[in-house]
Enzyme design. Structure first.
Site, PDB file in Angstrom:
ATOM      1  N   TYR A   1      23.927  84.576 136.448  1.00  0.00           N
ATOM      2  CA  TYR A   1      24.867  84.825 137.593  1.00  0.00           C
ATOM      3  C   TYR A   1      24.576  83.847 138.699  1.00  0.00           C
ATOM      4  CZ  TYR A   1      27.018  89.401 137.478  1.00  0.00           C
ATOM      5  OH  TYR A   1      27.671  90.235 137.143  1.00  0.00           O
TER       6      TYR A   1
ATOM      7  N   ASP B   1      52.305  75.120 138.591  1.00  0.00           N
ATOM      8  CA  ASP B   1      51.546  75.676 137.526  1.00  0.00           C
ATOM      9  C   ASP B   1      51.813  74.645 136.246  1.00  0.00           C
ATOM     10  OD1 ASP B   1      50.348  77.250 135.413  1.00  0.00           O
ATOM     11  OD2 ASP B   1      51.199  78.837 136.004  1.00  0.00           O
TER      12      ASP B   1
ATOM     13  N   ARG C   1      39.151  79.121 126.965  1.00  0.00           N
ATOM     14  CA  ARG C   1      39.970  79.859 127.817  1.00  0.00           C
ATOM     15  C   ARG C   1      39.311  79.808 129.303  1.00  0.00           C
ATOM     16  NH1 ARG C   1      43.030  81.553 123.828  1.00  0.00           N
ATOM     17  NH2 ARG C   1      44.762  82.529 125.323  1.00  0.00           N
TER      18      ARG C   1
ATOM     19  N   THR D   1      45.461  76.521 133.260  1.00  0.00           N
ATOM     20  CA  THR D   1      44.785  76.962 132.497  1.00  0.00           C
ATOM     21  C   THR D   1      44.196  75.697 131.594  1.00  0.00           C
ATOM     22  OG1 THR D   1      46.431  77.072 130.702  1.00  0.00           O
ATOM     23  CG2 THR D   1      45.859  78.998 131.629  1.00  0.00           C
TER      24      THR D   1
ATOM     25  N   GLU E   1      27.115  83.764 141.813  1.00  0.00           N
ATOM     26  CA  GLU E   1      28.311  83.783 142.884  1.00  0.00           C
ATOM     27  C   GLU E   1      27.890  82.539 143.851  1.00  0.00           C
ATOM     28  OE1 GLU E   1      28.317  87.798 144.118  1.00  0.00           O
ATOM     29  OE2 GLU E   1      28.791  88.299 142.199  1.00  0.00           O
TER      30      GLU E   1
ATOM     31  N   LYS F   1      45.341  75.341 126.920  1.00  0.00           N
ATOM     32  CA  LYS F   1      46.390  75.133 126.073  1.00  0.00           C
ATOM     33  C   LYS F   1      46.336  73.694 125.372  1.00  0.00           C
ATOM     34  CE  LYS F   1      49.003  78.776 128.266  1.00  0.00           C
ATOM     35  NZ  LYS F   1      48.471  79.129 129.560  1.00  0.00           N
TER      36      LYS F   1
HETATM   37  N1  DSN Z   1      50.630  83.504 127.460  1.00  0.00           N
HETATM   38  C1  DSN Z   1      51.034  82.024 127.778  1.00  0.00           C
HETATM   39  C2  DSN Z   1      51.973  81.455 126.755  1.00  0.00           C
HETATM   40  O1  DSN Z   1      52.145  81.887 125.807  1.00  0.00           O
HETATM   41  O2  DSN Z   1      52.628  80.524 127.283  1.00  0.00           O
HETATM   42  C3  DSN Z   1      51.431  81.882 129.092  1.00  0.00           C
HETATM   43  O3  DSN Z   1      50.428  82.735 130.129  1.00  0.00           O
END
Ligand code: DSN
Length: 431
Positions: free
Chosen positions: A50, A195, A230, A221, A52, A224
């Protein structure tokens, strides 16, 4: 094989998932294959702790090494993107966007974003999402050609005067003009949140332009095109964060975005960070700083162009007429099938993709007129332009023959042969 020894019933499902990943062509543009180093980090001891708070300012003891890991992750993100501040604690993209809004808005403030139906994201003000329920959401759309019309956007922004404008998409195959968007949003004193989740890896490698220097807040994120675990990050410029102290009346918000963002994540929305994820983000950012990451990112673009050309050569239509990034959307209208049928037919021959709306879609989102395809995961596996051309031909043949089992069986064999040439995690096994 520890899971297998303890729980063989469960282990066999994981082995099947591994086999599925090995034997199919992964073409969902938001997916990728992390390195074995990232996998090791994710399965590590950080999950036991933990933490925080933030490095040097925790609410729990025993964080001396976790602090070093989080500091390294933050420093690598700052170096990679050329920003003053990075928060690496968001659990994923949606919480990151929630925190970005929370950092500068009060409930009921106006939040503007591209409609999900035109390629935007749920968290950019979609009606059933928190961003559309707790905030006064206004959505913008593309022009008739599927491309964002900046003059129309400017008119809408001047009329609506949003507190926040999101730019970023999950299904938009073109680049954004971040400079123009910044000018538009700032003319009404709004905050510009970019974003960049989808294109993050391409931007990290500078093979496409970044919103740094234009956007006030950047969310992304990490799983990707960046090819990490993730997770998510929020980046911005501004004065050094003092995350445990609220801003005083005389501290201007725009100059103190680092503090506002850190406080929005903790204690605003989240508790303890997921330290195993922070560790894996640090590993992935370390990989993205290496020279070969640029080669990977450029190859994603080259593969995308080759795939788009091949599909169009076979008579398929692409929304907006092509692509400038890692993804494209096939407009199925002229083939007389819907996205649901197309997604299923592709799955049957071993290609994983997802149905998607096209701009001004006449069909419903659950069975829309498009299929979305992307090249990051196949690029990681080693596929290049020649194979992308062949994959384009196989996709076109499948979509023209969704009910012909003989043709689909032949294509399935060709797909299997292609995947066998690019082994995935060759030493990994759960059973
Ligand atoms: N779920 C994602 C995508 O497939 O583009 C976006 O958050």
């Amino acid at each position: 094989m520890k899971i297998f020894q303890q729980d063989p019933e469960l282990a066999k499902f994981y082995q099947s998932e591994l086999e599925r990943q090995r034997t199919t062509l992964e073409m969902i543009p938001s997916e990728n294959f992390v390195s074995e180093a990232v996998l090791e980090a994710l399965g590590g001891v950080g999950t036991n702790k933990y933490s925080e708070g933030y490095p040097g300012q925790r609410y729990y003891g025993g964080n001396q090494y976790i602090d070093q890991i989080e500091n390294l992750a933050r420093d690598r993100a700052k170096q990679l993107f050329g920003v003053d501040h990075a928060n690496v604690q968001p659990y994923s993209g949606s919480p990151a966007n929630q925190a970005a809004i929370f950092s500068v808005c009060k409930p009921g403030d106006k939040v503007m974003g591209m409609s999900l139906l035109f390629g935007g994201h749920l968290t950019h003000g979609w009606k059933v999402n928190f961003s559309g329920v707790y905030y006064n959401a206004v959505q913008y759309q593309t022009g008739p050609d599927g491309i964002l019309d900046y003059d129309e956007l400017e008119k809408l922004v001047k009329q609506e005067r949003p507190r926040v404008l999101f730019c970023g998409a999950t299904a938009y195959p073109r680049l954004f003009d971040y400079k123009r968007i910044a000018e538009i949003v700032h003319s009404v004193d709004g905050y510009f949140i970019a974003d960049i989740a989808h294109e993050c890896g391409l931007m990290a490698a500078r093979v496409i332009p970044t919103p740094v220097g234009h956007a006030d807040i950047i969310t992304t994120t990490t799983h990707k095109s960046l090819r990490g675990p993730r997770g998510a990050m929020i980046m911005c410029n501004g004065k050094t964060s003092h995350p445990l102290k609220p801003l005083t009346e005389d501290e201007p918000m725009r100059e103190n975005l680092p503090t506002l963002i850190d406080r929005a994540i903790f204690p605003g929305l989240q508790g303890g960070p997921h330290n195993h994820t922070t560790m894996a983000i640090a590993v992935a950012l370390g990989e993205a700083l290496q020279p070969d990451f640029k080669i990977y990112a450029q190859q994603i673009l080259n593969n995308s162009k080759a795939l788009a050309a091949s599909l169009m050569n076979e008579g398929l239509n692409l929304a907006t007429g092509g692509t400038d990034n890692h993804l494209m959307i096939i407009d199925l209208t002229n083939l007389g099938i819907g996205g649901k049928e197309a997604e299923l037919a592709l799955e049957e021959i071993g290609i994983t993709a997802n149905k998607n709306t096209i701009p001004f879609d006449k069909r419903k989102p659950f069975d829309p007129s498009g299929v979305r395809l992307g090249t990051p995961a196949l690029t990681t596996r080693g596929f290049k332009e020649d194979e992308m051309t062949m994959i384009g031909q196989l996709i076109a043949k499948t979509l023209k023959n969704t009910k012909n089992e003989t043709v689909k069986d032949e294509i399935k064999k060709a797909v299997l042969e292609m995947t066998s040439k690019y082994p995935l995690y060759p030493d990994l096994k759960y059973v």
